[in-house]
Scaffold this active site. Sequence first.
Site, short mmCIF file in Angstrom:
data_model
loop_
_atom_site.label_atom_id
_atom_site.label_comp_id
_atom_site.label_asym_id
_atom_site.label_seq_id
_atom_site.Cartn_x
_atom_site.Cartn_y
_atom_site.Cartn_z
N ASP A 136 36.01 52.38 54.03
CA ASP A 136 36.99 51.12 54.32
C ASP A 136 38.97 51.41 54.34
OD1 ASP A 136 36.84 47.80 52.26
OD2 ASP A 136 38.18 49.47 52.21
N ALA A 164 37.02 45.88 54.87
CA ALA A 164 36.28 45.77 55.49
C ALA A 164 35.63 46.52 55.35
CB ALA A 164 37.29 47.62 56.54
N ASP A 165 35.02 46.55 55.24
CA ASP A 165 33.65 47.00 54.35
C ASP A 165 32.84 45.58 54.30
OD1 ASP A 165 32.32 49.58 54.12
OD2 ASP A 165 32.94 50.04 52.14
N TYR A 166 32.60 45.00 54.03
CA TYR A 166 32.16 43.67 53.56
C TYR A 166 32.27 42.47 54.71
CZ TYR A 166 31.17 45.26 49.04
OH TYR A 166 30.98 45.48 47.73
#
Length: 393
Positions: A136, A164-166
């Site tokens: 992320d 970024a991840d979610y």
Amino acid sequence: MTNPETILPLTGVRVITTGQILAAPFCSTLFAEFGADVIKIEAPVIGESNRGSISFAQDNRGQRAVTLDITKPEGAAVFRRLADKADVLVDNNRPGALEKWGFAPDTLRETNPGLITVRISGYGQTGPYKDRAGFDRVALAFAGITGHTGFADRQPVRPGYFVADYGAGMFGAFGAMLALRAREQTGKGQDVDMALYEAVWRMSGTHIANYGLQGKDRERSGNYFPGVVPAEQFETADGHYLVINATTQRAFVKLCDALGQPELVTDERFTPRANLLKNHEAIEGIIAEWVGARTLGECQTTLDKFGVPATKVYLMEDIVGDPHFAARHQVVSVETTDHGNLLQPGVVPILTGTPGRISARAPKLGEHNDEVFTGLLGMSADEVEGLKSKGLI
């Protein structure tokens, strides 16, 4: 909460996932919350590296879990049987990992033509950087958000959430929905190629357009965003921070009325709009003086009365105690195996006819081995015991 008998929109969809940490598990749980049967596949004994954390408990809720060594031929054969019964495969291993294990998506589609794979990685499945490692924090920097966040005289800072991840998890789930819709028309599956940095980049607004027009980058400017005026946070008399965003002319008029200074609308410093933008520090100073002389409650009451967009800068204690979050079931208590009941975000989005639900806690390692291997794949007890004895499950 949702009636457990309600038919959910993804009932009948089966998802298998080899993903771990954040993006892929979150993507998979979004499916589970709207009715899909999600089966998480982990290595025997050790499971995924995030197991035991509160993040694991939250981002894997509603999934079933099996253990399976997919790197060994016999385990790989079982994985293919699972893939044959799946609509979607979610994976966030490095590009090439599925191929190395013998699971290139096109080969999986030889026996399951409709299979959709969601492949989440740092830089995507193509391009010169596809083999780079990415998390992320790295994706945020590569996408430009880090470079534009913070104050000009200090180093860049990261956002407070794992955007970024979610974000990639959400875009990945959205891509799978598009692919499922396309499959209804073509009968064929396809790949959803989701890069962490692209999730953030797609939310970057007009930064690139302005660069293209002006030939220069926007400097970090703290809470001030050029052209968006007035929009700042101000400290109240009782020590809270209040964000006020009145960036349209209509909202600005309402703000001036709320301040008790309607004459500011025609003040030559603030009209036409070009003057307001040029003199943003002057209007912000006037607002700061007004806010600083009043408590948070007094400010919020007045601004709400005049229809001015404003809110306290919330911390977790504010969110947990807020009646609006509660009314929309956005702070929920969920059972976990390692941490008791945990407060977690609720289900999003809210559907009025077929709302999603949290059907179960995050699973224990291998909790559903017998249920999946015997119930779904039809294996005999001896077959399952044989896999156990060989350390494959």
